[in-house]
Motif scaffolding. Structure first.
Motif, PDB file in Angstrom:
ATOM      1  N   ILE A 192     -25.980   6.421  50.563  1.00 27.52           N
ATOM      2  CA  ILE A 192     -27.097   7.350  50.717  1.00 27.52           C
ATOM      3  C   ILE A 192     -27.858   7.475  49.402  1.00 27.52           C
ATOM      4  O   ILE A 192     -29.096   7.426  49.378  1.00 27.52           O
ATOM      5  N   GLU A 193     -27.138   7.612  48.291  1.00 26.55           N
ATOM      6  CA  GLU A 193     -27.786   7.731  46.980  1.00 26.55           C
ATOM      7  C   GLU A 193     -28.569   6.473  46.636  1.00 26.55           C
ATOM      8  O   GLU A 193     -29.604   6.537  45.976  1.00 26.55           O
ATOM      9  N   ALA A 194     -28.098   5.319  47.082  1.00 28.25           N
ATOM     10  CA  ALA A 194     -28.786   4.055  46.814  1.00 28.25           C
ATOM     11  C   ALA A 194     -29.985   3.868  47.742  1.00 28.25           C
ATOM     12  O   ALA A 194     -30.735   2.898  47.603  1.00 28.25           O
ATOM     13  N   GLY A 195     -30.166   4.782  48.702  1.00 29.80           N
ATOM     14  CA  GLY A 195     -31.304   4.696  49.608  1.00 29.80           C
ATOM     15  C   GLY A 195     -31.117   3.710  50.739  1.00 29.80           C
ATOM     16  O   GLY A 195     -32.069   3.338  51.411  1.00 29.80           O
ATOM     17  N   ARG A 196     -29.884   3.271  50.946  1.00 33.31           N
ATOM     18  CA  ARG A 196     -29.625   2.352  52.052  1.00 33.31           C
ATOM     19  C   ARG A 196     -29.789   3.100  53.359  1.00 33.31           C
ATOM     20  O   ARG A 196     -29.410   4.256  53.486  1.00 33.31           O
ATOM     21  N   HIS A 197     -30.334   2.450  54.336  1.00 33.73           N
ATOM     22  CA  HIS A 197     -30.533   3.078  55.636  1.00 33.73           C
ATOM     23  C   HIS A 197     -29.255   3.008  56.459  1.00 33.73           C
ATOM     24  O   HIS A 197     -28.533   2.022  56.427  1.00 33.73           O
TER      25      HIS A 197
END
Length: 105
Positions: free
Chosen positions: A68-73
């Motif tokens: 989530i922090e890495a912005g992965r969907h």
């Protein structure tokens, strides 16, 4: 958690040895800390300082937080839920808070 009944003997120094089944159920080893709460004549023993009782769940939640922090969907979740999770990453969440709207399980 299944009910466990164990008996421990109090030493002359006021010490107890937590039975193995209780230590395992609480997930504590040597050096671990437990808290004792007296409630209506009963003592409730809990593990101190542990956010998650199951190491597998803790590892999964850490992996999920990194994604989530890495912005992965997150494709397996509904988009509105994924957006809400991303919006709350790194923030405290009150799990006792009422849920707005309908929830599909």
């Amino acid at each position: 958690m299944p009910a466990i009944h164990e008996v421990a003997t109090l030493t002359t120094k006021g010490q107890l040895t937590l039975p193995k089944s209780i230590r395992q159920a609480l997930g504590v080893d040597a050096g671990g800390k437990v808290a004792f709460d007296l409630r209506d004549g009963e003592i409730v023993v809990t593990r101190v300082g542990a956010e998650h009782h199951d190491p597998a769940i803790g590892s999964f939640l850490s992996l999920l937080a990194r994604d989530i922090e890495a912005g992965r969907h997150i494709h397996a979740l509904p988009e509105d839920l994924a957006r809400a999770m991303l919006a709350h990453a790194g923030r405290a969440v009150d799990l006792g808070e009422d849920i707005d709207g309908d929830v599909d399980l």
